[in-house]
Design an enzyme around this catalytic site. Structure first.
Site, short mmCIF file in Angstrom:
data_model
loop_
_atom_site.label_atom_id
_atom_site.label_comp_id
_atom_site.label_asym_id
_atom_site.label_seq_id
_atom_site.Cartn_x
_atom_site.Cartn_y
_atom_site.Cartn_z
N PHE A 149 -4.16 2.69 14.98
CA PHE A 149 -4.52 3.60 14.14
C PHE A 149 -5.67 2.96 13.48
O PHE A 149 -5.83 1.82 13.29
CB PHE A 149 -3.47 4.00 13.11
CG PHE A 149 -2.54 5.11 13.69
CD1 PHE A 149 -1.75 4.88 14.73
CD2 PHE A 149 -2.74 6.52 13.06
CE1 PHE A 149 -1.04 5.90 15.37
CE2 PHE A 149 -2.00 7.61 13.49
CZ PHE A 149 -0.96 7.35 14.52
N ASP A 204 -2.26 -10.15 13.10
CA ASP A 204 -2.57 -8.85 13.62
C ASP A 204 -1.74 -8.37 14.55
O ASP A 204 -1.77 -8.72 15.82
CB ASP A 204 -3.99 -8.86 13.81
CG ASP A 204 -4.46 -7.45 14.08
OD1 ASP A 204 -4.01 -6.64 14.47
OD2 ASP A 204 -5.76 -7.22 13.53
N ASN A 226 0.95 -1.26 -0.02
CA ASN A 226 0.05 -0.06 0.14
C ASN A 226 0.83 1.04 -0.03
O ASN A 226 2.02 1.20 0.27
CB ASN A 226 -0.79 -0.21 1.18
CG ASN A 226 -0.09 0.16 2.64
OD1 ASN A 226 0.53 0.94 2.71
ND2 ASN A 226 -0.07 -1.05 3.10
O1 C5P Z 1 -7.56 -4.15 11.68
P1 C5P Z 1 -6.91 -2.61 11.08
O2 C5P Z 1 -6.03 -3.03 9.83
O3 C5P Z 1 -8.20 -2.00 10.47
O4 C5P Z 1 -6.66 -1.91 12.28
C1 C5P Z 1 -5.29 -1.05 12.11
C2 C5P Z 1 -4.48 -0.82 13.15
O5 C5P Z 1 -4.10 -2.29 13.40
C3 C5P Z 1 -3.40 -0.14 12.98
O6 C5P Z 1 -2.77 0.52 14.14
C4 C5P Z 1 -2.45 -1.22 12.53
O7 C5P Z 1 -1.09 -0.94 12.57
C5 C5P Z 1 -2.72 -2.33 13.28
N1 C5P Z 1 -2.49 -3.51 12.33
C6 C5P Z 1 -1.51 -4.50 12.89
N2 C5P Z 1 -1.37 -5.77 11.99
C7 C5P Z 1 -2.23 -5.84 11.17
C8 C5P Z 1 -3.12 -4.92 10.74
C9 C5P Z 1 -3.32 -3.96 11.38
O8 C5P Z 1 -0.76 -4.30 13.87
N3 C5P Z 1 -1.95 -7.19 10.46
#
Ligand code: C5P
Length: 416
Positions: free
Chosen positions: A340, A322, A224
């Protein structure tokens, strides 16, 4: 894990062994240079250790001896003079905690924005890694010129702070925006910059930044457009406030990571997860600002995928770890966890869902806006949604200021 801070005073004949704050005053060639004398006097009176660096043009307005007398220290002017062997630009840059340029002419703004280094003041600017405060002074039309506006924008994006110009009577007889801020206002700004830079001493802050990259084959990937700027600003600001910082970041765009931030570069979400999990036990604060890929190819191809003989291609993807959720689940008492949220839907509702699912203390919610915002943009509107307390909307502002607002919240969470 410590960010390099301005080192203790040494060389260039600077006195050391005291705890006075070290201010480098840059004076450039505008008529307001005479008011920089007042600023030097105010700084000394307020207990600061002051060194002055002047451009040649500034010496046409005020003699270096004036500043030397006011500050009790030699004034640096010519980078190629008899003392050039001492490499004053490096020594002054290391010595100073804060570099204030007052007055800052249109010329010096252009030089700093362009990274020029053809005389001592601009060279010192490049060798200096601390906080920069600019007090521009020029004619109103010059101040409004798109080139000057653009230079100020570039400098501000890199973290420079501005004070003034104010509205008043100009040397050319006109009245308008252009005169340098009052020396007392510049001093106030300096005091606020020096005091704001604390509150995280002894705290360890772990930040993720940038995109992750998930390879499909050796030359293609899923990713991205995250630039990593938000995480960089958070790491910088936390370090400025005294924290021990570590930034775990994916591949960064543009000029990459500015010097002085301890960092662990990674590529994939899995690598980011492993780096964070290794470091998290020692962290007081975790801020997940990375745009982590949620999915990755199940079987990345070792060979470059060929199109020949294929009408299409279906990639099988699986969830990647995640990271924020894993940190939230394993959190220990007292640890502060910030995430975030980048949303196209209703910000507050989505942020509240995320607070619960990730067990975070604070969600910084951004709307996906026009022109790809917030990716790469220096300024965007955000909503701070705490697990306890009222959400707060921040007006569009630089990512540096957003970082400051986020860390103010983190500080109150740490203080309980
Ligand atoms: O679940 P989502 O991607 O919407 O959440 C965003 C937050 O979760 C951000 O703080 C991002 O850095 C974190 N994130 C993460 N690992 C992932 C996806 C998102 O740490 N695989």
């Amino acid at each position: 894990m410590l960010v390099r801070k301005a080192s203790p005073a040494r060389a260039v004949g600077v006195s050391s062994g005291n705890d006075r704050r070290r201010i480098l005053l840059g004076v450039t060639g505008g008529i307001a240079a005479y008011r920089a004398c007042e600023l030097a006097r105010l700084l000394v009176k307020s207990g600061k250790e002051v060194r002055v660096v002047m451009t040649e043009a500034a010496t046409k307005f005020v003699a270096p001896l004036t500043f030397a007398t006011l500050t009790g220290a030699p004034v640096a002017v010519d980078g190629f003079g008899p003392s050039a062997w001492k490499m004053e630009h490096i020594e002054l840059g290391r010595w100073a905690e804060l570099f204030v340029i007052a007055p800052a002419t249109a010329d010096v703004l252009a030089k700093l924005a362009g990274g020029e280094a053809d005389e001592l003041l601009s060279t010192t600017h490049l060798a200096f890694e601390g906080e920069l405060l600019l007090a521009p002074a020029m004619n109103t039309a010059m101040w409004r010129h798109p080139a000057v506006v653009e230079n100020c924008r570039r400098l501000s994006e890199r973290g420079a702070r501005f004070v003034g110009p104010r509205e008043g009577e100009l040397a050319c007889g006109e009245t308008g925006v252009g005169p340098m801020a009052e020396p007392s206002d510049i001093l106030e700004e300096i005091e606020s910059m020096l005091t704001a830079a604390s509150g995280f001493e002894g705290r360890r802050v772990l930040v993720t930044a940038g995109p992750t990259v998930e390879y499909i084959d050796p030359v293609r990937y899923l990713s991205n457009p995250s630039t990593g700027l938000m995480g960089i600003e958070l790491a910088r600001e936390a370090a400025r406030r005294g924290a021990e910082v570590c930034l775990v970041h994916g591949p960064l765009a543009g000029s990459g990571l500015p010097g002085g931030i301890p960092a662990e570069p990674v590529v994939s979400a899995q690598q980011m997860y492993e780096a964070v999990m290794r470091r998290i036990p020692k962290a007081d604060v975790f801020i997940g600002a990375a745009a982590v890929s949620d999915f990755r190819p199940v079987r990345p191809s070792a060979e470059k995928l060929k199109k020949e003989g294929k009408r299409g291609l279906t990639l099988e993807l699986e969830r990647s770890p995640d990271i924020l959720q894993a940190v939230g689940r394993a959190r220990r008492p007292g640890q502060v966890v910030v995430g975030f949220a980048l949303e196209t839907g209703e910000l507050l509702t989505e942020a509240r869902k995320k607070l619960a699912s990730k067990r975070a203390d604070l969600i910084v919610a951004n709307a996906v806006g026009a022109e790809g915002a917030p990716f790469g943009s220096s300024s965007h509107s955000i909503l701070l949604v705490p697990a306890r307390g009222e959400p707060a909307r921040l007006p569009p502002q630089s990512k540096r200021r957003v970082a400051g607002a986020v860390l103010d919240r983190v500080k109150s969470l740490l203080d309980g």
